[in-house]
Design a protein around this motif. Structure first.
Motif, short mmCIF file in Angstrom:
data_model
loop_
_atom_site.label_atom_id
_atom_site.label_comp_id
_atom_site.label_asym_id
_atom_site.label_seq_id
_atom_site.Cartn_x
_atom_site.Cartn_y
_atom_site.Cartn_z
N ASP A 7 -42.64 18.73 -37.45
CA ASP A 7 -42.66 17.89 -38.65
C ASP A 7 -42.74 18.77 -39.90
O ASP A 7 -42.82 19.98 -39.83
N ASP A 8 -42.74 18.09 -41.05
CA ASP A 8 -42.84 18.84 -42.31
C ASP A 8 -44.16 19.59 -42.33
O ASP A 8 -45.19 19.08 -41.92
N SER A 9 -44.12 20.79 -42.82
CA SER A 9 -45.34 21.57 -42.91
C SER A 9 -46.00 21.33 -44.26
O SER A 9 -45.39 21.54 -45.30
N ALA A 10 -47.25 20.90 -44.22
CA ALA A 10 -47.99 20.72 -45.47
C ALA A 10 -48.07 22.05 -46.21
O ALA A 10 -47.92 22.11 -47.42
N ALA A 11 -48.29 23.12 -45.43
CA ALA A 11 -48.47 24.42 -46.08
C ALA A 11 -47.19 24.89 -46.77
O ALA A 11 -47.25 25.64 -47.74
N GLN A 12 -46.03 24.45 -46.25
CA GLN A 12 -44.78 24.87 -46.89
C GLN A 12 -44.40 23.96 -48.05
O GLN A 12 -43.61 24.31 -48.90
N SER A 13 -44.98 22.76 -48.06
CA SER A 13 -44.62 21.79 -49.10
C SER A 13 -45.53 21.88 -50.31
O SER A 13 -45.26 21.25 -51.32
N TYR A 14 -46.62 22.63 -50.21
CA TYR A 14 -47.57 22.72 -51.33
C TYR A 14 -47.84 24.19 -51.64
O TYR A 14 -47.54 25.07 -50.83
N ASN A 15 -48.42 24.41 -52.81
CA ASN A 15 -48.70 25.82 -53.14
C ASN A 15 -50.16 26.06 -53.54
O ASN A 15 -50.50 27.14 -53.96
N ARG A 16 -50.98 25.03 -53.40
CA ARG A 16 -52.41 25.23 -53.68
C ARG A 16 -53.21 24.91 -52.43
O ARG A 16 -53.11 23.80 -51.89
N THR A 20 -59.58 25.66 -43.90
CA THR A 20 -58.60 25.76 -45.00
C THR A 20 -57.69 24.54 -44.99
O THR A 20 -57.15 24.15 -43.94
N LEU A 21 -57.54 23.96 -46.16
CA LEU A 21 -56.76 22.72 -46.32
C LEU A 21 -55.84 22.85 -47.52
O LEU A 21 -56.05 23.72 -48.38
N VAL A 22 -54.88 21.94 -47.59
CA VAL A 22 -54.10 21.81 -48.82
C VAL A 22 -55.07 21.33 -49.91
O VAL A 22 -55.95 20.50 -49.65
N ASP A 23 -54.92 21.90 -51.11
CA ASP A 23 -55.84 21.56 -52.19
C ASP A 23 -55.22 20.49 -53.09
O ASP A 23 -54.56 20.81 -54.08
N ASN A 24 -55.38 19.25 -52.70
CA ASN A 24 -54.98 18.15 -53.60
C ASN A 24 -55.78 16.89 -53.24
O ASN A 24 -56.43 16.84 -52.19
N PRO A 25 -55.76 15.89 -54.10
CA PRO A 25 -56.61 14.71 -53.88
C PRO A 25 -56.27 13.99 -52.57
O PRO A 25 -57.17 13.45 -51.91
N HIS A 26 -55.00 13.99 -52.17
CA HIS A 26 -54.62 13.30 -50.93
C HIS A 26 -55.36 13.93 -49.73
O HIS A 26 -55.98 13.22 -48.94
N TYR A 27 -55.29 15.25 -49.62
CA TYR A 27 -55.92 15.92 -48.47
C TYR A 27 -57.44 15.88 -48.58
O TYR A 27 -58.14 15.75 -47.57
N ARG A 28 -57.95 15.98 -49.82
CA ARG A 28 -59.42 15.86 -49.98
C ARG A 28 -59.85 14.47 -49.54
O ARG A 28 -60.90 14.30 -48.93
N GLY A 29 -58.99 13.47 -49.81
CA GLY A 29 -59.31 12.09 -49.41
C GLY A 29 -59.28 11.91 -47.90
O GLY A 29 -60.04 11.12 -47.35
N ILE A 30 -58.41 12.61 -47.22
CA ILE A 30 -58.36 12.51 -45.75
C ILE A 30 -59.60 13.18 -45.14
O ILE A 30 -60.27 12.62 -44.29
N PHE A 31 -59.88 14.39 -45.59
CA PHE A 31 -60.93 15.18 -44.91
C PHE A 31 -62.31 14.98 -45.52
O PHE A 31 -63.30 15.23 -44.84
#
Ligand SMILES: C[S@@+](CC[C@H](N)C(=O)[O-])C[C@H]1O[C@@H](n2cnc3c(N)ncnc32)[C@H](O)[C@@H]1O
Length: 140
Positions: free
Chosen positions: A122-131, A76-87
Protein backbone atom coordinates in the motif's frame (compact mmCIF):
# COMPACT_ATOMS: atom_id res chain seq x y z
CA UNK A 1 17.27 -1.05 8.48
CA UNK A 2 18.40 -4.69 8.85
CA UNK A 3 21.82 -3.89 7.40
CA UNK A 4 22.13 -1.04 9.87
CA UNK A 5 21.29 -3.35 12.81
CA UNK A 6 23.77 -5.97 11.59
CA UNK A 7 26.51 -3.34 11.19
CA UNK A 8 25.95 -2.35 14.82
CA UNK A 9 26.45 -5.98 15.88
CA UNK A 10 22.76 -6.65 16.46
CA UNK A 11 20.93 -9.92 15.89
CA UNK A 12 17.85 -10.09 13.67
CA UNK A 13 14.91 -12.11 14.99
CA UNK A 14 11.78 -12.70 12.93
CA UNK A 15 8.12 -13.35 13.75
CA UNK A 16 8.14 -11.45 17.03
CA UNK A 17 4.70 -10.05 17.84
CA UNK A 18 5.28 -6.56 19.25
CA UNK A 19 2.10 -6.84 21.30
CA UNK A 20 3.53 -9.93 23.02
CA UNK A 21 7.14 -8.87 23.54
CA UNK A 22 7.00 -10.00 27.14
CA UNK A 23 6.23 -13.58 26.02
CA UNK A 24 9.03 -13.48 23.44
CA UNK A 25 11.53 -12.13 26.01
CA UNK A 26 10.36 -13.38 29.40
CA UNK A 27 13.75 -12.85 31.09
CA UNK A 28 15.73 -10.40 28.93
CA UNK A 29 15.56 -6.68 29.76
CA UNK A 30 16.33 -3.86 27.31
CA UNK A 31 17.45 -0.27 27.75
CA UNK A 32 15.75 0.87 24.51
CA UNK A 33 12.91 -0.66 22.51
CA UNK A 34 12.21 1.01 19.17
CA UNK A 35 9.24 0.62 16.85
CA UNK A 36 9.54 2.71 13.67
CA UNK A 37 6.29 3.52 11.92
CA UNK A 38 4.02 0.84 13.43
CA UNK A 39 1.33 -0.17 10.99
CA UNK A 40 -0.76 -3.35 10.95
CA UNK A 41 -1.68 -2.79 7.30
CA UNK A 42 -5.41 -2.85 7.97
CA UNK A 43 -7.95 -0.10 8.33
CA UNK A 44 -10.36 -2.32 10.26
CA UNK A 45 -11.52 -1.08 13.62
CA UNK A 46 -11.40 -2.85 16.97
CA UNK A 47 -13.17 -1.74 20.15
CA UNK A 48 -14.19 1.49 18.36
CA UNK A 49 -10.59 2.34 17.45
CA UNK A 50 -8.35 1.63 14.48
CA UNK A 51 -6.26 -1.56 14.60
CA UNK A 52 -3.13 0.60 14.69
CA UNK A 53 -4.34 2.44 17.77
CA UNK A 54 -5.04 -0.87 19.54
CA UNK A 55 -1.79 -2.51 18.44
CA UNK A 56 0.40 0.35 19.64
CA UNK A 57 -1.25 0.40 23.05
CA UNK A 58 -0.73 -3.35 23.43
CA UNK A 59 2.87 -2.93 22.25
CA UNK A 60 3.56 -0.20 24.82
CA UNK A 61 2.08 -2.32 27.60
CA UNK A 62 4.11 -5.41 26.62
CA UNK A 63 7.32 -3.41 26.02
CA UNK A 64 7.15 -1.88 29.51
CA UNK A 65 7.57 -5.37 30.98
CA UNK A 66 10.78 -5.82 28.96
CA UNK A 67 12.56 -2.61 30.01
CA UNK A 68 15.42 -2.44 32.47
CA UNK A 69 15.39 0.09 35.28
CA UNK A 70 15.97 3.24 33.21
CA UNK A 71 14.71 1.80 29.93
CA UNK A 72 12.60 3.64 27.39
CA UNK A 73 10.46 2.95 24.35
CA UNK A 74 10.84 4.98 21.15
CA UNK A 75 7.96 5.15 18.71
CA UNK A 76 8.36 6.99 15.42
CA UNK A 77 5.25 8.24 13.62
CA UNK A 78 4.26 10.63 10.90
CA UNK A 79 4.06 14.06 12.51
CA UNK A 80 0.63 15.44 11.69
CA UNK A 81 -2.76 15.78 13.42
CA UNK A 82 -4.23 12.75 11.60
CA UNK A 83 -1.57 10.35 12.91
CA UNK A 84 -1.52 12.00 16.34
CA UNK A 85 -5.29 11.42 16.38
CA UNK A 86 -4.90 7.73 15.56
CA UNK A 87 -2.15 6.99 18.08
CA UNK A 88 -2.88 9.64 20.73
CA UNK A 89 0.59 9.32 22.33
CA UNK A 90 -0.35 11.09 25.59
CA UNK A 91 -3.39 8.88 26.16
CA UNK A 92 -1.50 5.75 25.11
CA UNK A 93 1.13 6.59 27.75
CA UNK A 94 -1.50 6.80 30.47
CA UNK A 95 -3.11 3.56 29.26
CA UNK A 96 0.18 1.64 29.31
CA UNK A 97 1.66 3.19 32.48
CA UNK A 98 4.23 5.66 31.17
CA UNK A 99 4.99 9.30 32.00
CA UNK A 100 3.75 11.90 29.51
CA UNK A 101 5.95 11.23 26.46
CA UNK A 102 8.31 13.83 25.05
CA UNK A 103 9.23 13.94 21.39
CA UNK A 104 11.83 15.10 18.90
CA UNK A 105 11.87 15.24 15.09
CA UNK A 106 12.93 12.05 13.31
CA UNK A 107 15.24 12.62 10.34
CA UNK A 108 15.92 9.35 8.49
CA UNK A 109 18.92 10.90 6.71
CA UNK A 110 20.76 10.96 10.06
CA UNK A 111 20.68 7.13 10.20
CA UNK A 112 22.99 5.81 7.51
CA UNK A 113 21.56 2.67 5.91
CA UNK A 114 18.05 3.19 7.26
CA UNK A 115 15.39 2.56 4.61
CA UNK A 116 11.68 2.52 5.20
CA UNK A 117 9.68 -0.65 4.45
CA UNK A 118 5.94 -0.70 3.79
CA UNK A 119 3.63 -3.12 5.58
CA UNK A 120 1.87 -4.20 2.38
CA UNK A 121 2.20 -2.86 -1.10
CA UNK A 122 0.00 0.00 0.00
CA UNK A 123 0.94 3.66 0.01
CA UNK A 124 3.75 4.37 2.39
CA UNK A 125 2.98 7.03 4.96
CA UNK A 126 6.70 7.66 5.29
CA UNK A 127 7.03 8.32 1.57
CA UNK A 128 3.94 10.52 1.41
CA UNK A 129 4.96 12.87 4.24
CA UNK A 130 8.09 14.72 5.21
CA UNK A 131 7.62 15.41 8.91
CA UNK A 132 8.20 12.60 11.37
CA UNK A 133 8.46 12.47 15.11
CA UNK A 134 9.96 10.08 17.63
CA UNK A 135 7.99 9.79 20.87
CA UNK A 136 9.91 8.75 23.97
CA UNK A 137 8.01 6.76 26.58
CA UNK A 138 9.50 6.23 30.05
CA UNK A 139 7.70 4.11 32.63
CA UNK A 140 6.01 5.91 35.54
C1 LIG B 1 5.15 0.77 7.88
S1 LIG B 1 6.03 -0.73 8.28
C2 LIG B 1 7.53 -0.06 9.00
C3 LIG B 1 8.61 -1.07 8.95
C4 LIG B 1 9.93 -0.64 9.60
N1 LIG B 1 9.79 -0.54 11.04
C5 LIG B 1 10.44 0.66 9.00
O1 LIG B 1 10.63 1.64 9.71
O2 LIG B 1 10.65 0.67 7.78
C6 LIG B 1 5.12 -1.31 9.69
C7 LIG B 1 5.64 -2.60 10.26
O3 LIG B 1 4.94 -2.94 11.46
C8 LIG B 1 4.87 -4.35 11.51
N2 LIG B 1 3.88 -4.79 12.50
C9 LIG B 1 2.56 -4.55 12.50
N3 LIG B 1 1.99 -5.15 13.56
C10 LIG B 1 2.99 -5.77 14.24
C11 LIG B 1 3.06 -6.56 15.42
N4 LIG B 1 1.97 -6.85 16.14
N5 LIG B 1 4.25 -7.05 15.80
C12 LIG B 1 5.38 -6.77 15.08
N6 LIG B 1 5.39 -6.03 13.97
C13 LIG B 1 4.21 -5.54 13.56
C14 LIG B 1 4.54 -4.72 10.08
O4 LIG B 1 4.80 -6.08 9.83
C15 LIG B 1 5.47 -3.79 9.31
O5 LIG B 1 6.72 -4.40 9.11
Amino acid sequence: MLIWIKCCGGHILYDIDATKLDSAFPKQKFDTIIFQFPNVGSREGKYGHTSNHVMVRKFLRAAKLCLDMHGKVLLTLVDNPHYRGIFKPDEAAIFAGYKTPHSYPFDASKFRGYAHTNTNDDDSAAQSYNRFVTWVFEPE
